[in-house]
Design a protein around this motif. Structure first.
Motif, PDB file in Angstrom:
ATOM      1  N   LYS A  60       0.834  -1.211   0.000  1.00  0.00           N
ATOM      2  CA  LYS A  60       0.000   0.000   0.000  1.00  0.00           C
ATOM      3  C   LYS A  60       0.868   1.260   0.000  1.00  0.00           C
ATOM      4  N   PHE A  61       1.907   1.284   0.840  1.00  0.00           N
ATOM      5  CA  PHE A  61       2.812   2.437   0.888  1.00  0.00           C
ATOM      6  C   PHE A  61       3.426   2.690  -0.486  1.00  0.00           C
ATOM      7  N   ASN A  62       3.963   1.632  -1.102  1.00  0.00           N
ATOM      8  CA  ASN A  62       4.627   1.777  -2.396  1.00  0.00           C
ATOM      9  C   ASN A  62       3.634   2.133  -3.501  1.00  0.00           C
ATOM     10  N   GLU A  63       2.450   1.541  -3.464  1.00  0.00           N
ATOM     11  CA  GLU A  63       1.435   1.855  -4.465  1.00  0.00           C
ATOM     12  C   GLU A  63       1.048   3.333  -4.404  1.00  0.00           C
ATOM     13  N   GLU A  64       0.812   3.840  -3.212  1.00  0.00           N
ATOM     14  CA  GLU A  64       0.451   5.256  -3.055  1.00  0.00           C
ATOM     15  C   GLU A  64       1.588   6.158  -3.515  1.00  0.00           C
ATOM     16  N   SER A 103      12.436   6.905  -0.666  1.00  0.00           N
ATOM     17  CA  SER A 103      11.919   6.012   0.367  1.00  0.00           C
ATOM     18  C   SER A 103      11.127   4.903  -0.294  1.00  0.00           C
ATOM     19  N   TRP A 104      11.258   3.678   0.248  1.00  0.00           N
ATOM     20  CA  TRP A 104      10.562   2.526  -0.334  1.00  0.00           C
ATOM     21  C   TRP A 104      10.357   1.482   0.742  1.00  0.00           C
ATOM     22  N   GLN A 105       9.179   0.892   0.781  1.00  0.00           N
ATOM     23  CA  GLN A 105       8.909  -0.147   1.767  1.00  0.00           C
ATOM     24  C   GLN A 105       9.409  -1.491   1.245  1.00  0.00           C
ATOM     25  N   THR A 106      10.241  -2.121   2.036  1.00  0.00           N
ATOM     26  CA  THR A 106      10.772  -3.430   1.686  1.00  0.00           C
ATOM     27  C   THR A 106      10.917  -4.252   2.956  1.00  0.00           C
ATOM     28  N   GLU A 107      10.596  -5.516   2.854  1.00  0.00           N
ATOM     29  CA  GLU A 107      10.708  -6.426   3.998  1.00  0.00           C
ATOM     30  C   GLU A 107      10.004  -5.870   5.231  1.00  0.00           C
ATOM     31  N   ILE A 144      14.436  -3.760 -14.465  1.00  0.00           N
ATOM     32  CA  ILE A 144      13.977  -2.428 -14.061  1.00  0.00           C
ATOM     33  C   ILE A 144      12.616  -2.534 -13.364  1.00  0.00           C
ATOM     34  N   LEU A 145      11.919  -3.665 -13.543  1.00  0.00           N
ATOM     35  CA  LEU A 145      10.629  -3.885 -12.891  1.00  0.00           C
ATOM     36  C   LEU A 145      10.758  -4.662 -11.578  1.00  0.00           C
ATOM     37  N   SER A 146      11.999  -4.899 -11.128  1.00  0.00           N
ATOM     38  CA  SER A 146      12.211  -5.494  -9.806  1.00  0.00           C
ATOM     39  C   SER A 146      11.785  -4.462  -8.760  1.00  0.00           C
ATOM     40  N   PRO A 147      11.565  -4.873  -7.528  1.00  0.00           N
ATOM     41  CA  PRO A 147      11.148  -3.897  -6.513  1.00  0.00           C
ATOM     42  C   PRO A 147      12.084  -2.685  -6.404  1.00  0.00           C
ATOM     43  N   ILE A 148      13.392  -2.900  -6.406  1.00  0.00           N
ATOM     44  CA  ILE A 148      14.306  -1.755  -6.292  1.00  0.00           C
ATOM     45  C   ILE A 148      14.294  -0.923  -7.568  1.00  0.00           C
ATOM     46  N   GLY A 149      14.124  -1.561  -8.716  1.00  0.00           N
ATOM     47  CA  GLY A 149      14.039  -0.821  -9.973  1.00  0.00           C
ATOM     48  C   GLY A 149      12.823   0.080 -10.010  1.00  0.00           C
ATOM     49  N   VAL A 150      11.674  -0.477  -9.630  1.00  0.00           N
ATOM     50  CA  VAL A 150      10.435   0.309  -9.593  1.00  0.00           C
ATOM     51  C   VAL A 150      10.570   1.454  -8.588  1.00  0.00           C
ATOM     52  N   ALA A 151      11.267   1.197  -7.484  1.00  0.00           N
ATOM     53  CA  ALA A 151      11.431   2.219  -6.441  1.00  0.00           C
ATOM     54  C   ALA A 151      12.184   3.438  -6.935  1.00  0.00           C
ATOM     55  N   ILE A 152      13.208   3.239  -7.786  1.00  0.00           N
ATOM     56  CA  ILE A 152      14.086   4.367  -8.115  1.00  0.00           C
ATOM     57  C   ILE A 152      14.010   4.839  -9.558  1.00  0.00           C
ATOM     58  N   VAL A 153      13.265   4.142 -10.425  1.00  0.00           N
ATOM     59  CA  VAL A 153      13.189   4.569 -11.820  1.00  0.00           C
ATOM     60  C   VAL A 153      12.636   5.992 -11.905  1.00  0.00           C
ATOM     61  N   GLY A 154      13.249   6.794 -12.745  1.00  0.00           N
ATOM     62  CA  GLY A 154      12.814   8.177 -12.927  1.00  0.00           C
ATOM     63  C   GLY A 154      13.501   9.179 -12.025  1.00  0.00           C
ATOM     64  N   TYR A 155      14.157   8.679 -10.981  1.00  0.00           N
ATOM     65  CA  TYR A 155      14.899   9.568 -10.091  1.00  0.00           C
ATOM     66  C   TYR A 155      16.283   9.834 -10.663  1.00  0.00           C
ATOM     67  N   ARG A 156      16.939  10.850 -10.124  1.00  0.00           N
ATOM     68  CA  ARG A 156      18.249  11.261 -10.613  1.00  0.00           C
ATOM     69  C   ARG A 156      19.329  11.066  -9.559  1.00  0.00           C
ATOM     70  N   GLU A 157      20.548  11.060 -10.053  1.00  0.00           N
ATOM     71  CA  GLU A 157      21.706  11.028  -9.175  1.00  0.00           C
ATOM     72  C   GLU A 157      21.573  12.145  -8.145  1.00  0.00           C
ATOM     73  N   GLY A 158      21.786  11.810  -6.877  1.00  0.00           N
ATOM     74  CA  GLY A 158      21.676  12.791  -5.797  1.00  0.00           C
ATOM     75  C   GLY A 158      20.327  12.786  -5.102  1.00  0.00           C
ATOM     76  N   ASP A 159      19.321  12.143  -5.693  1.00  0.00           N
ATOM     77  CA  ASP A 159      17.995  12.079  -5.078  1.00  0.00           C
ATOM     78  C   ASP A 159      17.966  11.053  -3.955  1.00  0.00           C
ATOM     79  N   GLU A 160      17.099  11.302  -2.974  1.00  0.00           N
ATOM     80  CA  GLU A 160      16.822  10.341  -1.913  1.00  0.00           C
ATOM     81  C   GLU A 160      15.437   9.762  -2.156  1.00  0.00           C
TER      82      GLU A 160
END
Length: 132
Positions: free
Chosen positions: A34-38, A114-118, A96-112
């Protein structure tokens, strides 16, 4: 004429139209917490869509090598993101569709990010992005 895209960490993510559609599909399939979907829904609403030729070189996308600092436990990791069909752990590539890929796709170098995992929310710093 070259398109200039202004971006700060507070700005929207930058996606190709194809990647935008793939993220919408991830939400539609209900494959996220739910967190990641939102989070993805908010990001898609404010996303900047560009042609692949206009994608800045420091934006996480398919065919990029990304180094991340996990700010939650202060560890570093690197990923080579490729299409889902080409991803092979034995070759050191990640979809790129792995959980970490989906979490950071579209972001740039230097960005922070947040992603729910485990079951917990982790925070990552994108330390480097390069094309592979």
């Amino acid at each position: 004429m070259k398109t200039q895209i202004n971006h700060t960490a507070a700005n929207s993510i930058i996606l190709t139209t194809g990647m935008f559609d793939l993220l919408k599909e991830q939400v539609r399939k209900k494959k996220l917490t739910k967190f990641n979907e939102e989070k993805i829904i908010r990001e898609l609403k404010g996303a900047t869509q560009v042609l692949r030729s206009q994608l800045p070189p420091d934006v996480v996308d398919v065919n990029t090598r990304v180094s991340l600092l996990d700010l939650t436990d202060n560890t570093e990791v690197a990923y080579d993101f490729v299409t889902h069909e080409k991803a092979r752990r034995k070759n050191g590539t990640e979809s790129i569709l792995s959980p970490i890929g989906v979490a950071i796709v579209g972001y740039r170098e230097g960005d922070e990010v947040s992603w729910q995992t485990e079951g917990r929310i982790k925070k990552y710093l994108i330390k480097g992005v390069s094309r592979i």
